[in-house]
Design an enzyme around this catalytic site. Structure first.
Site, PDB file in Angstrom:
ATOM      1  N   ARG A  48       0.857  -1.204   0.000  1.00  0.00           N
ATOM      2  CA  ARG A  48       0.000   0.000   0.000  1.00  0.00           C
ATOM      3  C   ARG A  48       0.885   1.243   0.000  1.00  0.00           C
ATOM      4  NH1 ARG A  48      -4.913   1.793   4.206  1.00  0.00           N
ATOM      5  NH2 ARG A  48      -5.143   3.893   3.373  1.00  0.00           N
ATOM      6  N   ASN A  81     -10.323  -4.701  -1.157  1.00  0.00           N
ATOM      7  CA  ASN A  81     -10.222  -3.590  -2.107  1.00  0.00           C
ATOM      8  C   ASN A  81      -9.240  -3.902  -3.227  1.00  0.00           C
ATOM      9  OD1 ASN A  81     -11.911  -1.359  -1.630  1.00  0.00           O
ATOM     10  ND2 ASN A  81     -10.793  -0.870   0.247  1.00  0.00           N
ATOM     11  N   CYS A  88     -18.865  -2.053   0.410  1.00  0.00           N
ATOM     12  CA  CYS A  88     -17.981  -0.971   0.869  1.00  0.00           C
ATOM     13  C   CYS A  88     -18.584  -0.334   2.103  1.00  0.00           C
ATOM     14  CB  CYS A  88     -17.865   0.069  -0.237  1.00  0.00           C
ATOM     15  SG  CYS A  88     -16.986   1.563   0.272  1.00  0.00           S
ATOM     16  N   ASP A  89     -17.717   0.087   3.027  1.00  0.00           N
ATOM     17  CA  ASP A  89     -18.230   0.692   4.261  1.00  0.00           C
ATOM     18  C   ASP A  89     -18.207   2.221   4.243  1.00  0.00           C
ATOM     19  OD1 ASP A  89     -15.607   1.399   4.586  1.00  0.00           O
ATOM     20  OD2 ASP A  89     -15.275   0.249   6.408  1.00  0.00           O
ATOM     21  N   HIS A 115     -16.686   3.993  -4.411  1.00  0.00           N
ATOM     22  CA  HIS A 115     -15.848   5.166  -4.108  1.00  0.00           C
ATOM     23  C   HIS A 115     -16.050   6.259  -5.160  1.00  0.00           C
ATOM     24  CE1 HIS A 115     -12.804   2.859  -1.306  1.00  0.00           C
ATOM     25  NE2 HIS A 115     -14.065   2.758  -0.922  1.00  0.00           N
ATOM     26  N   TYR A 154     -14.587  10.077  -1.684  1.00  0.00           N
ATOM     27  CA  TYR A 154     -13.486   9.707  -2.586  1.00  0.00           C
ATOM     28  C   TYR A 154     -13.481  10.504  -3.885  1.00  0.00           C
ATOM     29  CZ  TYR A 154     -11.837   5.827   0.263  1.00  0.00           C
ATOM     30  OH  TYR A 154     -11.277   5.081   1.275  1.00  0.00           O
ATOM     31  N   ARG A 211      -0.801   7.875   3.950  1.00  0.00           N
ATOM     32  CA  ARG A 211      -1.803   7.216   4.797  1.00  0.00           C
ATOM     33  C   ARG A 211      -1.345   5.819   5.228  1.00  0.00           C
ATOM     34  NH1 ARG A 211      -5.334   7.584   8.776  1.00  0.00           N
ATOM     35  NH2 ARG A 211      -6.837   5.898   8.698  1.00  0.00           N
TER      36      ARG A 211
HETATM   37  P1  NAD Z   1      -4.299  -6.153   6.622  1.00  0.00           P
HETATM   38  O1  NAD Z   1      -3.056  -6.106   5.797  1.00  0.00           O
HETATM   39  O2  NAD Z   1      -4.241  -5.865   8.058  1.00  0.00           O
HETATM   40  O3  NAD Z   1      -4.954  -7.617   6.456  1.00  0.00           O
HETATM   41  C1  NAD Z   1      -5.045  -8.297   5.281  1.00  0.00           C
HETATM   42  C2  NAD Z   1      -4.638  -9.750   5.490  1.00  0.00           C
HETATM   43  O4  NAD Z   1      -4.778 -10.415   4.221  1.00  0.00           O
HETATM   44  C3  NAD Z   1      -3.183  -9.959   5.930  1.00  0.00           C
HETATM   45  O5  NAD Z   1      -3.141 -10.704   7.111  1.00  0.00           O
HETATM   46  C4  NAD Z   1      -2.553 -10.721   4.761  1.00  0.00           C
HETATM   47  O6  NAD Z   1      -1.590 -11.656   5.147  1.00  0.00           O
HETATM   48  C5  NAD Z   1      -3.763 -11.388   4.136  1.00  0.00           C
HETATM   49  N1  NAD Z   1      -3.584 -11.780   2.743  1.00  0.00           N
HETATM   50  C6  NAD Z   1      -2.963 -11.119   1.765  1.00  0.00           C
HETATM   51  N2  NAD Z   1      -3.029 -11.787   0.620  1.00  0.00           N
HETATM   52  C7  NAD Z   1      -3.729 -12.938   0.864  1.00  0.00           C
HETATM   53  C8  NAD Z   1      -4.130 -14.041   0.076  1.00  0.00           C
HETATM   54  N3  NAD Z   1      -3.845 -14.084  -1.218  1.00  0.00           N
HETATM   55  N4  NAD Z   1      -4.807 -15.026   0.671  1.00  0.00           N
HETATM   56  C9  NAD Z   1      -5.106 -14.987   1.993  1.00  0.00           C
HETATM   57  N5  NAD Z   1      -4.750 -13.950   2.791  1.00  0.00           N
HETATM   58  C10 NAD Z   1      -4.077 -12.935   2.229  1.00  0.00           C
HETATM   59  O7  NAD Z   1      -5.334  -5.194   5.898  1.00  0.00           O
HETATM   60  P2  NAD Z   1      -6.569  -4.389   6.491  1.00  0.00           P
HETATM   61  O8  NAD Z   1      -6.197  -2.970   6.638  1.00  0.00           O
HETATM   62  O9  NAD Z   1      -7.125  -5.076   7.647  1.00  0.00           O
HETATM   63  O10 NAD Z   1      -7.576  -4.442   5.268  1.00  0.00           O
HETATM   64  C11 NAD Z   1      -8.026  -5.655   4.739  1.00  0.00           C
HETATM   65  C12 NAD Z   1      -8.761  -5.410   3.460  1.00  0.00           C
HETATM   66  O11 NAD Z   1     -10.030  -4.837   3.699  1.00  0.00           O
HETATM   67  C13 NAD Z   1      -8.075  -4.468   2.487  1.00  0.00           C
HETATM   68  O12 NAD Z   1      -8.276  -4.923   1.166  1.00  0.00           O
HETATM   69  C14 NAD Z   1      -8.807  -3.176   2.684  1.00  0.00           C
HETATM   70  O13 NAD Z   1      -8.672  -2.311   1.591  1.00  0.00           O
HETATM   71  C15 NAD Z   1     -10.185  -3.722   2.827  1.00  0.00           C
HETATM   72  N6  NAD Z   1     -11.204  -2.818   3.357  1.00  0.00           N
HETATM   73  C16 NAD Z   1     -12.232  -2.564   2.545  1.00  0.00           C
HETATM   74  C17 NAD Z   1     -13.233  -1.745   2.946  1.00  0.00           C
HETATM   75  C18 NAD Z   1     -14.326  -1.460   1.981  1.00  0.00           C
HETATM   76  O14 NAD Z   1     -14.991  -0.456   2.114  1.00  0.00           O
HETATM   77  N7  NAD Z   1     -14.551  -2.292   0.971  1.00  0.00           N
HETATM   78  C19 NAD Z   1     -13.186  -1.175   4.210  1.00  0.00           C
HETATM   79  C20 NAD Z   1     -12.112  -1.451   5.039  1.00  0.00           C
HETATM   80  C21 NAD Z   1     -11.120  -2.302   4.602  1.00  0.00           C
HETATM   81  C1  G6P Z   2     -13.004   3.487   3.873  1.00  0.00           C
HETATM   82  C2  G6P Z   2     -13.224   2.813   2.552  1.00  0.00           C
HETATM   83  C3  G6P Z   2     -12.387   1.582   2.432  1.00  0.00           C
HETATM   84  C4  G6P Z   2     -10.937   1.896   2.684  1.00  0.00           C
HETATM   85  C5  G6P Z   2     -10.784   2.571   4.018  1.00  0.00           C
HETATM   86  C6  G6P Z   2      -9.371   3.069   4.180  1.00  0.00           C
HETATM   87  O1  G6P Z   2     -13.523   2.719   4.908  1.00  0.00           O
HETATM   88  O2  G6P Z   2     -14.559   2.458   2.330  1.00  0.00           O
HETATM   89  O3  G6P Z   2     -12.577   1.032   1.166  1.00  0.00           O
HETATM   90  O4  G6P Z   2     -10.170   0.716   2.665  1.00  0.00           O
HETATM   91  O5  G6P Z   2     -11.628   3.684   4.104  1.00  0.00           O
HETATM   92  O6  G6P Z   2      -9.188   3.448   5.490  1.00  0.00           O
HETATM   93  P1  G6P Z   2      -7.740   3.542   6.130  1.00  0.00           P
HETATM   94  O7  G6P Z   2      -8.037   3.881   7.531  1.00  0.00           O
HETATM   95  O8  G6P Z   2      -7.129   2.159   5.948  1.00  0.00           O
HETATM   96  O9  G6P Z   2      -7.020   4.579   5.359  1.00  0.00           O
HETATM   97 MN    MN Z   3     -14.661   1.173   0.470  1.00  0.00          MN
END
Ligand code: NAD
Ligand code: G6P
Ligand code: MN
Length: 441
Positions: free
Chosen positions: A93, A147, A169-170, A200, A264, A284
């Site tokens: 990231r 994501n 998405c949250d 987004h 976004y 970030r």
């Molecule tokens: P993080 O890095 O703490 O956790 C992600 C985990 O995924 C890690 O433990 C990593 O080892 C694992 N991983 C990576 N590749 C993998 C694979 N191929 N198979 C199995 N495990 C795998 O990340 P985080 O900050 O907790 O975020 C997790 C995800 O959630 C991110 O994609 C983030 O963008 C997403 N997210 C999305 C939203 C949304 O609105 N859609 C909101 C919040 C977070």
């Molecule tokens: C929002 C979005 C997510 C994104 C997150 C990033 O919740 O919906 O898609 O992953 O923000 O937040 P962060 O705290 O990781 O910058």
């Molecule tokens: Mn999102």
């Protein structure tokens, strides 16, 4: 009542403890037999799993927990897979954000070239999860937060058209909580919203109370003056970068005063401002590594060392409530109205039927049924067409291993000023993503 089995994919995620705590909070309405954690980084996952095991023993001993890096073990006999993987983790990231910034372009997790780079890593990761689920639990649903959700959703639409994956998405619910607070309501659940766009990349067109009275003029008035700022006490506003993002929504909103925008959109409409206000050395990703990631892993470590979670500061959040509400909607056919990322197919009448759009859906045991949005105005339609083009080109580039198409995708992004800058960024991204991307020709 049936007890459900749930796999959390990306078990080592910073969001896993929050989701587990939320599941425990809902146990009366949504009983659980087993929670399985799956991750491809066993060591990272172990810290979260060991802490969650202690927590579960204390708060819900009837729920069993299993952590595994073995797909067969993790995906067999489950009803739901809640997925939130981050392929390349925070180290990548950081690259996604810093490489574009080096070239004077927005550096963001899901928008612009950074989001495209992340998309190219996430597509194979999420497809692999879908394939494991279909092999070992063909009846299960995957509820996916991983994501960049827009690109992941287009990839699963195209490459796994029959799979039972729902992308969510949250951000909208996070903003809706702030809107509710400013309206003096106790939660977003007292409102019904009309919204359309891409992930987004969308707009609220109406917000009503449960009696059907529009609250929109109050909402637009507030956002036109303060963006989504409240009294400053909300969790998002406590974080400086989110605080400025919430306020910046004011400058986005003035472009279409009848609606209120997803935060976004600032990256597409004010990219010059965003670059000028970014720190190229500390983005970030650095903030989150020093903040949420450090906090979650330290808290889990403390639980393990103390052998108890009684004093823990780990909490549940809105992010977790949304995915649990979605599981409940499918499990119990609740017909809850939720925003989902789904194939347009006529919901927005004057828009590409194959685009993945974010619109209100009624969710029941067969999944989401989308509501008709109707026609959208030229400004939004034109912006969305450009962005859908980017997302579709990324998926084609992944499928075909095409350098040309990925260059076109980055060039087409509204965040990028020229094809030359796009090529310079792409060449740096290829170098940084060697371990993750398919080879591009
Ligand atoms: P993080 O890095 O703490 O956790 C992600 C985990 O995924 C890690 O433990 C990593 O080892 C694992 N991983 C990576 N590749 C993998 C694979 N191929 N198979 C199995 N495990 C795998 O990340 P985080 O900050 O907790 O975020 C997790 C995800 O959630 C991110 O994609 C983030 O963008 C997403 N997210 C999305 C939203 C949304 O609105 N859609 C909101 C919040 C977070
Ligand atoms: C929002 C979005 C997510 C994104 C997150 C990033 O919740 O919906 O898609 O992953 O923000 O937040 P962060 O705290 O990781 O910058
Ligand atoms: Mn999102």
């Amino acid at each position: 009542m049936k007890k459900f089995n749930i796999t959390v994919a990306g078990g080592g995620s910073t969001f896993t403890p929050g989701i587990i705590l939320m599941l425990l909070d809902y146990l009366d309405e949504f009983p659980i037999d087993t929670i399985k954690l799956y991750d491809n980084d066993g060591e990272r996952q172990k810290t979260i799993a060991d802490a969650c095991e202690i927590l579960l023993k204390e708060r819900a001993p009837e729920v069993s927990l299993l952590a595994s890096t073995n797909p067969e073990e993790a995906f067999t006999n489950v009803d739901f897979v809640m997925a939130h993987i981050r392929v390349g983790k925070y180290a990548m990231r950081e690259q996604d954000e810093k490489i574009p910034l080096k070239h004077g372009v927005v550096g963001q997790e899901t928008c612009g070239p950074g989001g495209i780079a992340y998309g190219m890593r996430s597509i194979p990761g999420v497809l692999e999860l879908v394939d494991y689920m279909e092999k070992y639990s063909p009846e299960a649903w995957m509820l996916n937060y991983s994501n960049p959700a827009a690109i992941v959703a287009e990839a699963t639409r195209k490459l796994r058209p029959n799979s039972k994956i729902l992308n969510i998405c949250d951000m909208p619910i996070g903003i809706e909580e702030l809107i509710a607070k400013n309206l003096g309501l106790s939660s977003r659940k007292e409102m019904e919203v009309d919204y359309y766009g891409l992930n987004h990349f969308g707009w609220w067109t109406d917000i009503r109370d449960k009696q059907g009275n529009s609250l929109m003029s109050k909402v637009t008035e507030h956002v036109s003056q303060h963006g989504y700022a409240t009294d400053g006490t909300s969790e998002l506003e406590q974080q400086e970068s989110w605080n400025s993002t919430l306020k910046k929504a004011r400058d986005v909103q003035v472009l279409d005063p009848a609606t209120v925008p997803n935060t976004y959109l600032k990256y597409y409409l004010y990219p010059d401002y965003e670059v000028a206000h970014s720190n190229k050395e500390y983005t970030r990703a650095n903030e989150v590594m020093a903040g949420r990631e450090k906090f979650i892993f330290e808290e889990c470590q403390a639980i393990i060392e103390n052998g108890t979670a009684e004093e823990t500061k780990l909490t549940i959040d809105e992010h977790a409530s949304y995915i649990v509400d979605l599981a409940k909607a499918i499990a119990f056919n609740t017909k809850e109205r939720m925003l989902m990322i789904v194939e347009n197919n006529g919901a927005i009448i004057n828009f590409d039927p194959t685009a993945m759009v974010e619109v209100p859906c009624i969710v029941g045991s067969k999944g989401p049924e989308k509501l008709v949005v109707g026609e959208i105005p030229r400004f939004q339609k034109s912006l969305m067409e450009q962005q859908v083009g980017v997302e579709k080109l990324v998926v084609e580039a992944f499928e075909e291993g095409s350098y040309q198409k990925l260059w076109q995708a980055i060039t087409l992004s509204k965040t990028v000023p020229s094809a030359k800058v796009a090529k310079d960024i792409l060449d740096d991204l290829i170098e940084a993503n060697k371990a993750f991307w398919p080879e591009l020709k």
